[in-house]
Design an enzyme around this catalytic site. Structure first.
Site, PDB file in Angstrom:
ATOM      1  N   TYR A 122       0.833  -1.204   0.000  1.00 13.28           N
ATOM      2  CA  TYR A 122       0.000   0.000   0.000  1.00 13.28           C
ATOM      3  C   TYR A 122       0.868   1.256   0.000  1.00 13.28           C
ATOM      4  O   TYR A 122       0.635   2.189  -0.771  1.00 13.28           O
ATOM      5  CB  TYR A 122      -0.918   0.014   1.226  1.00 13.28           C
ATOM      6  N   ASN A 145     -12.559   0.520  -5.600  1.00 10.59           N
ATOM      7  CA  ASN A 145     -12.303   0.105  -6.987  1.00 10.59           C
ATOM      8  C   ASN A 145     -13.583  -0.434  -7.643  1.00 10.59           C
ATOM      9  O   ASN A 145     -14.088  -1.475  -7.244  1.00 10.59           O
ATOM     10  CB  ASN A 145     -11.215  -0.969  -7.005  1.00 10.59           C
ATOM     11  N   CYS A 153      -6.722  -4.806  -7.824  1.00  9.13           N
ATOM     12  CA  CYS A 153      -6.506  -4.386  -6.438  1.00  9.13           C
ATOM     13  C   CYS A 153      -6.115  -5.558  -5.540  1.00  9.13           C
ATOM     14  O   CYS A 153      -5.555  -5.347  -4.468  1.00  9.13           O
ATOM     15  CB  CYS A 153      -7.725  -3.647  -5.899  1.00  9.13           C
ATOM     16  N   HIS A 154      -6.354  -6.789  -6.004  1.00 10.22           N
ATOM     17  CA  HIS A 154      -5.931  -7.955  -5.219  1.00 10.22           C
ATOM     18  C   HIS A 154      -4.406  -8.054  -5.133  1.00 10.22           C
ATOM     19  O   HIS A 154      -3.890  -8.756  -4.277  1.00 10.22           O
ATOM     20  CB  HIS A 154      -6.522  -9.249  -5.805  1.00 10.22           C
ATOM     21  N   GLU A 180      -2.424 -16.356  -9.825  1.00  8.86           N
ATOM     22  CA  GLU A 180      -1.314 -15.636 -10.447  1.00  8.86           C
ATOM     23  C   GLU A 180       0.052 -16.131  -9.980  1.00  8.86           C
ATOM     24  O   GLU A 180       1.081 -15.580 -10.366  1.00  8.86           O
ATOM     25  CB  GLU A 180      -1.458 -14.137 -10.181  1.00  8.86           C
TER      26      GLU A 180
END
Length: 188
Positions: A122, A145, A153-154, A180
């Site tokens: 962040y 978002n 945003c993950h 991912e």
């Protein structure tokens, strides 16, 4: 509205939507003539109705279900490819009209600079937009978002390696990060 989401309302702007089944549950996808405008997690009937009412209020027109709309057809294809592991980047026009100011700046920086399989803290994201010390404001931007998954945003996590919060729920965030290849490895 222009691509930057300026509030130049068109009287008859159409909003189309559909729901796509994914590994993280049903996602509502909504689009305007400018691009994909909203992605909503856990789009069960009640959540979907609330999201559509909010869109109608914000955009000034009643959303219409139309999974055959060209932009939604492409969004569906790309979302399905992403969850199948065959797509790492979304190449869709985005309508940013549901978000403005600092939040839009942060989300655009996130979309442009944090690739598939990577994470950012962040505070690091706050630094990238020239606002050192604004980690909490970045967290608020992630929570606001309107385009989760597509604007990833993950991929924003805590500096100490914690997963951080997530509007779609922590299990959803873990699933996306695992897809991912970020988890189960340490985040940093």
């Amino acid at each position: 509205m222009d691509n930057d989401g300026q509030y130049e309302r068109q009287d008859e702007q159409q909003v189309v939507w559909t729901v796509v089944d994914t590994d993280i549950g049903p996602l509502l996808l909504a689009a305007t003539g400018q691009g994909l405008v909203n992605v909503v997690f856990h789009a069960t009937d009640a959540v979907r109705e609330q999201a559509l009412a909010r869109l109608a209020s914000r955009l000034g027109t009643e959303p219409v279900e139309d999974s055959s709309a060209a932009l939604l057809t492409e969004a569906i294809r790309q979302v399905e490819a992403y969850f199948a592991g065959a797509r790492k980047d979304f190449e869709l026009p985005l309508d940013w009209s549901l978000i403005s100011g600092f939040n839009r700046q942060v989300l655009r920086a996130l979309a442009a600079s944090v690739p598939y399989g990577a994470v950012v803290g962040y505070g690091d994201l706050a630094d990238r937009v020239g606002q050192p010390g604004a980690a909490q404001a970045v967290g608020a931007a992630m929570g606001a978002n309107p385009l989760p998954v597509v604007v990833p945003c993950h991929r924003v996590v805590e500096r100490d390696g914690g997963i951080g919060g997530f509007g779609g729920g922590l299990e959803t965030k873990r699933t996306l990060l695992a897809l991912e290849g970020v988890l189960p490895q340490p985040l940093f």
